[in-house]
Scaffold this active site. Sequence first.
Site, mmCIF file in Angstrom:
data_model
loop_
_atom_site.group_PDB
_atom_site.id
_atom_site.type_symbol
_atom_site.label_atom_id
_atom_site.label_comp_id
_atom_site.label_asym_id
_atom_site.label_seq_id
_atom_site.Cartn_x
_atom_site.Cartn_y
_atom_site.Cartn_z
ATOM 1 N NE ARG A 104 -2.949 0.412 3.282
ATOM 2 C CZ ARG A 104 -3.569 1.170 4.169
ATOM 3 N NH1 ARG A 104 -4.523 1.981 3.811
ATOM 4 N NH2 ARG A 104 -3.240 1.103 5.440
ATOM 5 C CB THR A 108 -1.808 7.193 -3.361
ATOM 6 O OG1 THR A 108 -1.295 5.847 -3.377
ATOM 7 C CG2 THR A 108 -0.848 8.107 -4.097
ATOM 8 C CG ASP A 200 1.743 -7.409 10.093
ATOM 9 O OD1 ASP A 200 1.875 -8.464 9.439
ATOM 10 O OD2 ASP A 200 1.895 -6.285 9.594
ATOM 11 C CG ASP A 203 5.401 -8.337 10.964
ATOM 12 O OD1 ASP A 203 6.141 -8.587 9.980
ATOM 13 O OD2 ASP A 203 5.176 -7.192 11.376
HETATM 14 N N1 URA Z 1 -3.345 -6.737 8.068
HETATM 15 C C1 URA Z 1 -2.956 -7.428 9.160
HETATM 16 O O1 URA Z 1 -2.048 -8.244 9.083
HETATM 17 N N2 URA Z 1 -3.595 -7.200 10.316
HETATM 18 C C2 URA Z 1 -4.604 -6.317 10.441
HETATM 19 O O2 URA Z 1 -5.163 -6.164 11.522
HETATM 20 C C3 URA Z 1 -5.008 -5.616 9.284
HETATM 21 C C4 URA Z 1 -4.343 -5.847 8.108
#
Ligand code: URA
Length: 209
Positions: A104, A108, A200, A203
């Site tokens: 992303r 933008t 995440d 991660d």
């Molecule tokens: N992507 C993720 O890995 N976790 C979120 O909470 C939102 C997007």
Amino acid sequence: MQNVTIVDHPLVIHKLTHLRKMETPSREFRELVKELSSLMAWEVTKHFPLKEIDIETPICKTTQKVLAEKDVVIVPILRAGLGMVEGFTNIIPKAKIGHIGLYRDPETLQAVEYYKKLPSDIAEREAIIVDPMLATGVSVIHTIRLLKEANCPNIKVVHILACPEGLKAVTAAYPDIPIFCAAIDDHLNDHAYIVPGLGDAGDRLFGTK
Ligand code: URA
């Protein structure tokens, strides 16, 4: 919401709770994502057509049903989508895999494509897009558009966790696309994380935090 299926089997709910826990280590997180993906694949493949064949049991001849070969492509959105692939190929072993890499743009907030590799016969395949988290919906909307441009006739999307903001965006852009998820969480926070969520997903899958 029309076209949204929540796969709320007790096994799914149980595994999702463990996935959310912050103390769940990457090894277990990966295993849970794989197991959840397989459980969701049961629901996603529920419409697969069957055909009759003649077989012989040790007792007699009989006509029974088997799957009428359906050509499928699993499309993980890199990188977290990779964690869901094995769970799906365990259930649909003949599926091909297409990869879409997006990030992303922080300015933008639009999806920027850095990788795309789809099977050449995608126009004859049913596509199942996989990405554990539906947050803003930007990535999945971009991926659906790419698959439609490639003339993919039938597209479904599978997330483990969704949020109202993402669902609203995707269903507004593509009301015809079925979406499957294990739960719809409360909201998206200012950093585009799902709340309560699981953090995440990339991660946690790959141990990169
Ligand atoms: N992507 C993720 O890995 N976790 C979120 O909470 C939102 C997007």
